[in-house]
Design an enzyme around this catalytic site. Structure first.
Site, PDB file in Angstrom:
ATOM      1  N   TYR A 101       0.813  -1.067  -0.017  1.00  0.00           N
ATOM      2  CA  TYR A 101      -0.131  -0.044  -0.060  1.00  0.00           C
ATOM      3  C   TYR A 101       1.026   1.255   0.033  1.00  0.00           C
ATOM      4  CZ  TYR A 101      -3.324   3.319   2.302  1.00  0.00           C
ATOM      5  OH  TYR A 101      -4.339   4.330   2.395  1.00  0.00           O
ATOM      6  N   GLU A 110       4.600   9.855   1.252  1.00  0.00           N
ATOM      7  CA  GLU A 110       5.672  10.270   0.624  1.00  0.00           C
ATOM      8  C   GLU A 110       6.906  10.927   1.378  1.00  0.00           C
ATOM      9  OE1 GLU A 110       4.447  12.722  -2.781  1.00  0.00           O
ATOM     10  OE2 GLU A 110       3.094  11.027  -3.704  1.00  0.00           O
ATOM     11  N   PRO A 111       8.070  11.218   1.054  1.00  0.00           N
ATOM     12  CA  PRO A 111       8.858  11.990   1.724  1.00  0.00           C
ATOM     13  C   PRO A 111       8.618  13.166   2.244  1.00  0.00           C
ATOM     14  CG  PRO A 111       9.963  10.981  -0.378  1.00  0.00           C
ATOM     15  CD  PRO A 111       8.523  10.736  -0.272  1.00  0.00           C
ATOM     16  N   GLY A 112       7.834  13.835   1.795  1.00  0.00           N
ATOM     17  CA  GLY A 112       7.207  15.209   2.032  1.00  0.00           C
ATOM     18  C   GLY A 112       5.789  15.342   2.436  1.00  0.00           C
ATOM     19  N   HIS A 126      11.457  -7.854  33.424  1.00  0.00           N
ATOM     20  CA  HIS A 126      12.567  -8.774  33.179  1.00  0.00           C
ATOM     21  C   HIS A 126      13.918  -8.605  33.727  1.00  0.00           C
ATOM     22  CE1 HIS A 126       9.964 -11.322  30.649  1.00  0.00           C
ATOM     23  NE2 HIS A 126      10.803 -12.131  30.552  1.00  0.00           N
ATOM     24  N   GLU A 157      -0.315   4.133   9.793  1.00  0.00           N
ATOM     25  CA  GLU A 157      -1.765   4.153   9.634  1.00  0.00           C
ATOM     26  C   GLU A 157      -2.237   5.512  10.374  1.00  0.00           C
ATOM     27  OE1 GLU A 157      -1.974   2.070   7.633  1.00  0.00           O
ATOM     28  OE2 GLU A 157      -2.203  -0.129   8.301  1.00  0.00           O
ATOM     29  N   ASN A 179      -0.607   8.710  16.407  1.00  0.00           N
ATOM     30  CA  ASN A 179      -1.514   8.794  17.410  1.00  0.00           C
ATOM     31  C   ASN A 179      -1.879  10.426  17.598  1.00  0.00           C
ATOM     32  OD1 ASN A 179      -1.609   6.043  17.352  1.00  0.00           O
ATOM     33  ND2 ASN A 179      -0.774   6.053  19.613  1.00  0.00           N
TER      34      ASN A 179
END
Length: 381
Positions: free
Chosen positions: A122, A126-128, A337, A362, A365
């Site tokens: 998809y 773009e870079p800009g 941990h 996507e 946020n």
């Protein structure tokens, strides 16, 4: 109000979880080192019907709901969020073509997509133009011989790896109304790729710029109508945001499961870590965070399935809430941990690295907050 999964939905979740545990989990570390996913995996995924989750059965898809999709991507991410998320992008392309493509386009593209004989990427960013996606500049000039494309897409999962690129291009005026959707197939003259990006996480899936230099494609490679590409892209992202959220949830659940097991084995001051009340409280908070995120995600998916008028707002809220909570939980699991959490052998640091990008792609946020607040203010007036 019934929050329980149906028998069929539970079977879907179990099938995806078991597949991931057998075919993905044992190899995830090696694939991350290699920076790629063996193509043989996708043939097996296609056989399970997971190549066209949201594609109608008429074209070889599974015709499942968005809620079903969240179950699949949560389960697969328990084995590896990077691999599961790559599949979610492929499925986002299938869902868009099934929803907006002509009968001819569906017949031509969807069977191979669903079987995963062809892998799809998809291409919007773009870079800009990242968050301001409507400012994209990749242009497709229409001629008698087809569309001639010039421009560059950035951060493309599957760049140089996939067989087909579902791409948003400018065919008209500035702004969202001048954008259309086209398909560029691998091997097309003028299509090239940048070097593989070196990334914090999601290392198993290859990521690169996709470049178009007088790239000529047939007119029939257009999906849907002129000037509707931005709307198609945003509709695709509603579902994509659910899938990415589900992937974050699955990764965080795997981290919590590993942490509970570790705390039962690791001893300090004469007793196992799970006997310390302060640490038990941490576990309770993480479990509550994941369970509440899961319910909210499934509600958003249900709204999208129902075509609810506020579905886009709920998909944005789910993406914001679930990916933030999931990253926080994974990060807490690393802390519990101790020094071992920082070592690759324990599998926690990879989950933390993989889940960090779920808060960015996507739609960041920050953009989710914008979508939610605008929707809220529009409802008030």
């Amino acid at each position: 109000m019934d929050f329980a999964l149906s028998e069929e939905q539970q079977a879907i979740f179990d099938m995806a979880r078991d597949f991931g545990a057998e075919h993905i989990g044992p190899h995830a570390e090696q694939w991350e080192t290699d920076g790629t996913i063996p193509r043989e995996l996708w043939a097996k995924v296609g056989e399970l019907g997971l190549g066209g989750i949201f594609v109608s059965e008429e074209y070889g898809g599974s015709g499942l709901s968005r809620l079903d999709g969240t179950l699949i991507f949560e389960a697969l991410a328990m084995a590896c969020p990077s691999v599961g998320s790559f599949l979610s992008i492929h499925n986002m392309c299938g869902g868009m073509i099934d929803k907006f493509g002509s009968a001819e386009a569906k017949q031509r593209f969807l069977p191979d997509l669903c079987s995963m004989q062809k892998i799809w990427s998809y291409c919007l960013t773009e870079p800009g133009s990242g968050s301001d996606a409507a400012a994209l500049r990749t242009r497709a000039e229409r001629g008698n011989d087809g569309f001639r494309l010039n421009g560059t897409k950035a951060f493309i999962s599957g760049g140089g790896y996939s067989d087909c690129y579902l791409t948003m291009v400018r065919t008209g005026e500035d702004g969202p109304k001048g954008i259309s959707t086209v398909v560029i197939e691998d091997g097309t003259d003028g299509l090239s790729f940048g070097a593989a990006e070196r990334k914090m996480g999601w290392r198993a899936q290859p990521t690169a710029q996709v470049q178009f230099d007088d790239c000529l494609i047939p007119l029939e490679n257009q999906i849907g109508e002129d000037g509707h590409g931005f709307r198609y892209a945003m509709a695709g992202l509603d579902g994509g945001r659910l899938n990415i959220s589900a992937g974050a949830l699955g990764g965080a659940q795997a981290a919590l499961d590993k942490t509970i097991a570790y705390m039962g084995e690791r001893k300090a001051f004469g007793k196992s870590l799970d006997q310390f009340q302060a640490l038990q409280f941490r576990l309770a908070e993480m479990e509550t965070a994941l369970q509440s995120a899961r319910v909210f995600l499934r509600q958003a998916a249900w709204k999208l399935d129902q075509g609810a008028p506020d579905a886009t707002k709920f998909c944005a809220m789910a993406k914001l809430h679930v990916t933030d909570r999931a990253f926080e939980v994974a990060n807490q699991c690393l802390q519990l941990h101790g020094g071992y959490g920082y070592l690759a052998d324990y599998g926690i640091e990879k989950i933390v690295r993989d889940l960090r990008v779920h808060q960015i792609l996507e739609g960041t946020n920050e953009i989710m907050r914008l979508i939610v607040s605008r929707s809220l203010l529009a409802e008030a007036h």
